[in-house]
Every structure is written in structure tokens, then in C-alpha cells.
Design a protein around this motif. Structure first.
Motif, PDB file in Angstrom:
ATOM      1  N   SER A  24       0.824  -1.213   0.000  1.00 48.13           N
ATOM      2  CA  SER A  24       0.000   0.000   0.000  1.00 48.13           C
ATOM      3  C   SER A  24       0.855   1.259   0.000  1.00 48.13           C
ATOM      4  O   SER A  24       0.557   2.238  -0.697  1.00 48.13           O
ATOM      5  CB  SER A  24      -0.920   0.007   1.234  1.00 48.13           C
ATOM      6  OG  SER A  24      -1.822  -1.067   1.204  1.00 48.13           O
ATOM      7  N   ARG A  65       2.498   1.887  -3.508  1.00 54.17           N
ATOM      8  CA  ARG A  65       1.543   2.294  -4.542  1.00 54.17           C
ATOM      9  C   ARG A  65       1.277   3.800  -4.464  1.00 54.17           C
ATOM     10  O   ARG A  65       1.227   4.488  -5.486  1.00 54.17           O
ATOM     11  CB  ARG A  65       0.235   1.506  -4.396  1.00 54.17           C
ATOM     12  CG  ARG A  65       0.342   0.091  -4.960  1.00 54.17           C
ATOM     13  CD  ARG A  65      -0.935  -0.689  -4.742  1.00 54.17           C
ATOM     14  NE  ARG A  65      -0.821  -2.017  -5.325  1.00 54.17           N
ATOM     15  CZ  ARG A  65      -1.539  -3.063  -4.942  1.00 54.17           C
ATOM     16  NH1 ARG A  65      -2.426  -2.927  -3.969  1.00 54.17           N
ATOM     17  NH2 ARG A  65      -1.386  -4.244  -5.513  1.00 54.17           N
ATOM     18  N   LEU A  66       1.107   4.311  -3.240  1.00 49.60           N
ATOM     19  CA  LEU A  66       0.901   5.754  -3.112  1.00 49.60           C
ATOM     20  C   LEU A  66       2.184   6.512  -3.446  1.00 49.60           C
ATOM     21  O   LEU A  66       2.152   7.533  -4.144  1.00 49.60           O
ATOM     22  CB  LEU A  66       0.447   6.108  -1.697  1.00 49.60           C
ATOM     23  CG  LEU A  66       0.219   7.606  -1.488  1.00 49.60           C
ATOM     24  CD1 LEU A  66      -0.983   8.101  -2.284  1.00 49.60           C
ATOM     25  CD2 LEU A  66       0.052   7.943  -0.015  1.00 49.60           C
ATOM     26  N   HIS A  67       3.311   6.023  -2.979  1.00 51.11           N
ATOM     27  CA  HIS A  67       4.595   6.673  -3.245  1.00 51.11           C
ATOM     28  C   HIS A  67       4.847   6.777  -4.751  1.00 51.11           C
ATOM     29  O   HIS A  67       5.264   7.830  -5.254  1.00 51.11           O
ATOM     30  CB  HIS A  67       5.715   5.874  -2.573  1.00 51.11           C
ATOM     31  CG  HIS A  67       7.064   6.519  -2.649  1.00 51.11           C
ATOM     32  ND1 HIS A  67       7.442   7.555  -1.830  1.00 51.11           N
ATOM     33  CD2 HIS A  67       8.132   6.272  -3.457  1.00 51.11           C
ATOM     34  CE1 HIS A  67       8.688   7.926  -2.129  1.00 51.11           C
ATOM     35  NE2 HIS A  67       9.119   7.162  -3.105  1.00 51.11           N
ATOM     36  N   LEU A  75       2.481   9.386  -6.327  1.00 49.92           N
ATOM     37  CA  LEU A  75       2.840  10.770  -6.020  1.00 49.92           C
ATOM     38  C   LEU A  75       4.013  11.268  -6.850  1.00 49.92           C
ATOM     39  O   LEU A  75       4.059  12.438  -7.229  1.00 49.92           O
ATOM     40  CB  LEU A  75       3.174  10.905  -4.528  1.00 49.92           C
ATOM     41  CG  LEU A  75       2.000  10.861  -3.555  1.00 49.92           C
ATOM     42  CD1 LEU A  75       2.496  10.801  -2.121  1.00 49.92           C
ATOM     43  CD2 LEU A  75       1.079  12.060  -3.760  1.00 49.92           C
ATOM     44  N   HIS A  98       3.322  13.236   3.187  1.00 47.70           N
ATOM     45  CA  HIS A  98       3.928  11.934   2.911  1.00 47.70           C
ATOM     46  C   HIS A  98       5.419  11.961   3.244  1.00 47.70           C
ATOM     47  O   HIS A  98       5.934  11.067   3.931  1.00 47.70           O
ATOM     48  CB  HIS A  98       3.711  11.580   1.438  1.00 47.70           C
ATOM     49  CG  HIS A  98       4.395  10.325   0.980  1.00 47.70           C
ATOM     50  ND1 HIS A  98       3.932   9.061   1.286  1.00 47.70           N
ATOM     51  CD2 HIS A  98       5.503  10.143   0.211  1.00 47.70           C
ATOM     52  CE1 HIS A  98       4.727   8.153   0.746  1.00 47.70           C
ATOM     53  NE2 HIS A  98       5.686   8.782   0.080  1.00 47.70           N
ATOM     54  N   GLU A 156      -7.375   9.337  -7.477  1.00 49.68           N
ATOM     55  CA  GLU A 156      -6.407   8.231  -7.364  1.00 49.68           C
ATOM     56  C   GLU A 156      -5.689   8.278  -6.018  1.00 49.68           C
ATOM     57  O   GLU A 156      -5.500   7.258  -5.356  1.00 49.68           O
ATOM     58  CB  GLU A 156      -5.385   8.293  -8.503  1.00 49.68           C
ATOM     59  CG  GLU A 156      -5.982   8.274  -9.899  1.00 49.68           C
ATOM     60  CD  GLU A 156      -6.317   9.672 -10.406  1.00 49.68           C
ATOM     61  OE1 GLU A 156      -6.282  10.633  -9.611  1.00 49.68           O
ATOM     62  OE2 GLU A 156      -6.625   9.803 -11.610  1.00 49.68           O
ATOM     63  N   GLY A 157      -5.299   9.478  -5.621  1.00 50.16           N
ATOM     64  CA  GLY A 157      -4.597   9.623  -4.353  1.00 50.16           C
ATOM     65  C   GLY A 157      -5.488   9.345  -3.161  1.00 50.16           C
ATOM     66  O   GLY A 157      -5.062   8.726  -2.177  1.00 50.16           O
ATOM     67  N   LEU A 167      -5.865   5.486  -2.630  1.00 47.51           N
ATOM     68  CA  LEU A 167      -4.644   4.846  -2.131  1.00 47.51           C
ATOM     69  C   LEU A 167      -4.296   5.306  -0.722  1.00 47.51           C
ATOM     70  O   LEU A 167      -3.763   4.531   0.086  1.00 47.51           O
ATOM     71  CB  LEU A 167      -3.484   5.133  -3.088  1.00 47.51           C
ATOM     72  CG  LEU A 167      -3.591   4.490  -4.476  1.00 47.51           C
ATOM     73  CD1 LEU A 167      -2.362   4.812  -5.318  1.00 47.51           C
ATOM     74  CD2 LEU A 167      -3.762   2.978  -4.361  1.00 47.51           C
ATOM     75  N   LEU A 168      -4.576   6.575  -0.421  1.00 42.97           N
ATOM     76  CA  LEU A 168      -4.364   7.061   0.944  1.00 42.97           C
ATOM     77  C   LEU A 168      -5.229   6.280   1.930  1.00 42.97           C
ATOM     78  O   LEU A 168      -4.749   5.844   2.986  1.00 42.97           O
ATOM     79  CB  LEU A 168      -4.725   8.541   1.032  1.00 42.97           C
ATOM     80  CG  LEU A 168      -3.600   9.575   1.019  1.00 42.97           C
ATOM     81  CD1 LEU A 168      -4.201  10.974   1.029  1.00 42.97           C
ATOM     82  CD2 LEU A 168      -2.672   9.393   2.193  1.00 42.97           C
ATOM     83  N   LYS A 198      -3.934   2.866   2.498  1.00 40.33           N
ATOM     84  CA  LYS A 198      -2.695   2.863   3.287  1.00 40.33           C
ATOM     85  C   LYS A 198      -2.984   3.091   4.772  1.00 40.33           C
ATOM     86  O   LYS A 198      -2.400   2.417   5.637  1.00 40.33           O
ATOM     87  CB  LYS A 198      -1.748   3.939   2.748  1.00 40.33           C
ATOM     88  CG  LYS A 198      -0.336   3.894   3.333  1.00 40.33           C
ATOM     89  CD  LYS A 198       0.631   4.671   2.463  1.00 40.33           C
ATOM     90  CE  LYS A 198       0.420   6.171   2.560  1.00 40.33           C
ATOM     91  NZ  LYS A 198       1.101   6.774   3.727  1.00 40.33           N
TER      92      LYS A 198
END
Length: 460
Positions: free
Chosen positions: A92, A95-97, A100, A183, A338-339, A342-343, A346
Motif C-alpha cells: 500500500s 503504490r501511493l509513493h 505521487l 507523505h 487516485e490519491g 490509495l491514501l 494505506k
């Protein structure tokens, strides 16, 4: 999804072969061992024995090499190996990293990297903040507030960035920038909290290591995976903690309610007691690295306790008035879908992560302990849950753990190996990394909630 290439897989196996029983481990010769000893501790962390983190973490990574983000860099870095101790969360996180920093979004890639202070699109920008575009420079104020005192963020800060004119930000751009800033801030807490070392040079030589306080230079990290430095006393502490957890869970099942007045009083008590939970006074205030000072307009600005003696505290942030689930998530989902998704995944991955184990015990419900850690971090940042009894925090979190949590969350650069070793002395190192995952996510969510609430107030 990108599949691991042979070079990356070979690098991971190179990590693994230094762990006992690892790939290709036939027992290093005396000359090899002496060479490694002269070079200092090899591995991704200054706090965690290399054998444990590489045996458990690297093998987990090898089973999860389909991650897009890992493959984007073509290598496995120290952060990935340590976080790989918990592969479900790690998925998780990356995927966010990756989203971004590497996929399309409202902000150009070079701007996102500059915001993260990782690299720059225009080499001139790397000469300092004063050489960056005015639009980027305008982020400086909200950046320092997010990093140290997010409760000071107001709708006026948002208005200053969004007002019509030259160098203005769009709302979508600002949302992405805020997520990226929080982040990176929370990730720095994880890096310091786990003692993650800088990467080595391209030729394989180790990178310079952060200086260790003199009092700690003769105390290498324990090589026992259960970290049994406390002996019988620490084992009794584990049993006592489990008993308290069981009692609290039984109390919740019996629905032994506490009045709202009493719960508010316990929160205020915990908030006041947090003033006394600080790093040791003999830990010197680290100075920002000279190379970084050109990116900071106010290097003396840092964390101050939400509640300070002799000062009027800002109003407590009542979580029920502005929750992530009902307010923050929906705002991000609307402007940065999208963010937002995923946030949320996470946050959930960290909060719900459990193996039902504590130290040497299995089959344990750890939910009350995880909730106490999460809510204590939010308490330090002035956030209160009306339906939570903060008396549980004092019952479940020992003082050494509180000192560690507050240091990593609020003054991460002051984290020491001694702090890491002092709490939960009978627990596995992977369990201490688990604490750092909760720290990372709770800290990020707290800062984001303050910023998103300010945006909502600006919009209404």
C-alpha cells in the motif's frame, strides 16, 4: 504491473546472502568477516540486527517483487528492506509513493520532486528556494506548519495560495502538494525511528553513517530476534501488558461506559502529561545540514507542544467534527481521486495490520494496543476522539514507549538507538517497525486533517 528484472532480483539476493541461512550462505571466511567488521555494521538499519531484518524483510520482498514502485528505481533500497518486514503494508505504501512521484497528476513531475526535496527539474532550483519559481516558494509557510505545528493552519493560508493572480495554485494542485508534503514529513519519522542508514555508494562501499551519541557507541543493537535485553523482568512486563489488554477488552464487551465528562477529563490529563514526555535534555539539537539550509526559510521553527505552560492552547480538534472517513477522504477523492483511494487503503493497512502476536505469544487480539498508539499520536497533535477513553493510553503505553513515540513523531532527528532499545525490550524488532508504521500513518493523517479542514472552511 512490472515484473522484477534479473538485475533487481540479483541485488535482493545479494542482500539475502549476508543473513544466516540466506541465499548462497556457505559461511563467510575469516578474511571476509574481518573486512565487514572494519567497514562497520552492514545492513539497512543502525538499530536492527542485520540478520533479522534481512532474513525476514528481504525474503518478504522477494515474494512481492511485482511492485511497480520497487521496479521503477531498479533497485531495493534500505527503506524497502526494513518496510518489507510487513509486506502487506509495504504494498500500500509503495503504490501511493509511486503515484505521487512517478505518474501523471496536476503537478509536473519535476515540481513534485522538488517539493519532496529529492531532485529538481531545473538545476538552478537546487541552488536554493530563492531560485525556485515564485509559485513553489509560496508553499514554504504551509510546509513548515505541516511539518511541525499543523494546528496553526487556517483558511487564510489556503486563501493566500489560491487567490486569483500570478503564481496562483489550483485546488487540485494544492491537494496533491499537501499529500506529497505530509507523505515526506511522515516518512522522515519512519526513517529516523527505524534507524535506516543512507544508501551506499554505487561501487558498493557503505555510505557515511550518522554520528552516534557517545553514551551509545559501546551498545550495539541486540542480535536476538526477540530483543531479550531485559531478561525475566521484561518477560513479566509482557505478561502484565497482556493482562491489561484482556481486562480492557472484557470491559468493552460488558459495555462499562464512562461519562463524557470523565473521558474529556482523561484526554486533558493525557494532553497535559504529554508535556513531560520529551527527549532527554542531553540530546543536542541537531543543526540542519548546510546543503539543506538553502531550502529552508525559517530553520529555527520546530515542534512546540500543543498545550504549553503559560500559553493559551488552540482549541482541541474534535475528530468527530471533521473525520477522515466522512470529510477528509471525500474532499481528496473529489479533487485527487487516485490519491484519495490509495491514501485510504494505506491508512487502513497500517491501522488494521496484525499478526495476533505479542513478543513470544500468539493468538493475541492486539486491537486495543494499536488503537492506544494511534490515538496517543493524535493526542500529541491535539486531536481528540470523543468516544475513546484516554485512560487506556496510560494503562497500555509504558513511559519509554511514550518518549519514543513523541520523539519520532515530533522531533525525529533526535531519535537515538538507546530510545529504540529501551521500549518493549522483549518484543521482536519487526513489532517495533510495526509501531513505526502506525506512527507514520497517524502523523500523516493528523497533519492532513488540519490542512483539509482549512480547505473546507475556505470553500464554505
Amino acid at each position: 504491473m512490472i515484473v522484477a528484472d534479473s538485475e533487481c532480483r540479483a541485488e535482493l539476493k545479494d542482500y539475502l546472502r549476508f543473513a544466516p541461512g540466506g541465499v548462497g550462505d556457505s559461511g563467510p571466511g575469516e578474511e571476509q568477516r574481518e573486512s565487514r567488521a572494519r567497514r562497520g555494521p552492514r545492513g539497512p538499519s543502525a538499530f536492527i540486527p542485520v540478520e533479522e531484518v534481512l532474513r525476514e524483510g528481504a525474503e518478504s520482498l522477494e515474494q512481492h517483487l511485482g511492485l511497480e514502485a520497487l521496479m521503477s528505481s531498479g533497485r531495493v533500497d534500505n527503506l524497502a528492506v526494513v518496510m518489507g518486514l510487513h509486506p502487506d503494508y509495504f504494498t500500500s505504501f509503495w503504490r501511493l509513493h509511486y503515484l505521487l512521484l512517478h505518474t501523471d497528476g496536476p503537478l509536473a513531475s519535476s515540481w513534485r520532486h522538488y517539493i519532496a526535496i529529492m531532485t529538481g527539474g531545473d538545476p538552478e532550483w537546487l541552488l536554493g528556494l530563492h531560485r525556485a519559481p515564485e509559485k513553489l516558494r509560496k508553499l514554504s509557510e504551509i510546509n513548515k506548519l505541516l511539518a511541525h505545528r499543523p494546528w496553526l493552519i487556517t483558511k487564510e493560508h489556503i486563501q493566500a495560495l489560491l487567490k486569483t493572480g500570478e503564481h496562483t495554485w489550483s485546488l487540485a494542485e494544492l491537494i496533491q502538494a499537501l499529500v506529497l508534503l505530509t507523505h515526506c514529513h511522515s516518512l522522515s519519522s519512519f526513517v529516523f525511528g527505524c534507524g535506516i542508514l543512507p544508501e551506499g555508494d554505487a561501487d558498493g562501499s557503505p555510505a557515511p553513517q550518522a554520528p552516534t551519541p557517545p553514551s551509545e557507541q559501546s551498545s550495539p543493537p541486540s542480535r536476538d530476534p526477540l530483543n531479550n535485553s531485559g531478561g525475566f523482568e521484561s518477560a513479566r512486563d509482557v505478561e502484565a501488558l497482556m493482562e491489561r489488554m484482556q481486562q480492557l477488552q472484557e470491559s468493552l464487551l460488558r459495555d462499562e461506559g464512562t461519562s463524557q465528562e470523565e473521558m474529556e477529563s482523561r484526554f486533558e490529563l493525557e494532553k497535559s502529561e504529554s508535556l513531560l514526555v520529551t527527549p532527554s535534555a542531553d540530546i543536542l539539537e541537531p543543526s540542519p545540514h548546510p546543503d539543506m539550509l538553502c531550502f529552508v526559510e525559517d530553520p529555527t521553527f520546530g515542534y512546540e507542544d500543543f498545550t504549553r505552560r503559560g500559553a493559551q492552547a488552540p482549541p482541541t480538534f474534535r475528530a468527530q467534527d471533521y473525520t477522515w472517513e466522512d470529510h477528509g477522504y471525500s474532499l481528496i477523492q473529489r479533487l485527487y481521486p487516485e490519491g484519495g483511494q490509495l491514501l485510504d487503503e494505506k491508512f487502513q493497512a497500517a491501522y488494521s495490520l496484525t499478526y495476533n502476536t505479542i513478543a513470544m505469544h500468539s493468538g493475541v487480539d492486539t486491537s486495543v494496543l494499536r488503537r492506544a498508539i494511534w490515538n496517543y499520536i493524535h493526542c500529541v497533535f491535539g486531536i481528540r476522539y470523543d468516544d475513546y477513553d484516554y485512560g487506556e493510553v496510560n494503562q497500555l503505553l509504558e513511559r519509554n514507549l511514550k518518549v519514543y513515540i513523541k520523539t519520532v513523531a515530533c522531533y525525529p532527528e533526535k531519535t537515538t538507538r538507546r530510545m529504540y532499545n529501551l521500549f518493549w525490550r522483549h518484543f521482536r524488532h519487526s513489532e517495533k517497525v510495526h509501531v513505526n508504521l502506525l506512527l507514520l500513518e497517524a502523523r500523516m493523517q493528523a497533519a492532513l486533517l488540519y490542512a483539509l479542514r482549512a480547505i473546507t472552511r475556505y470553500m464554505t
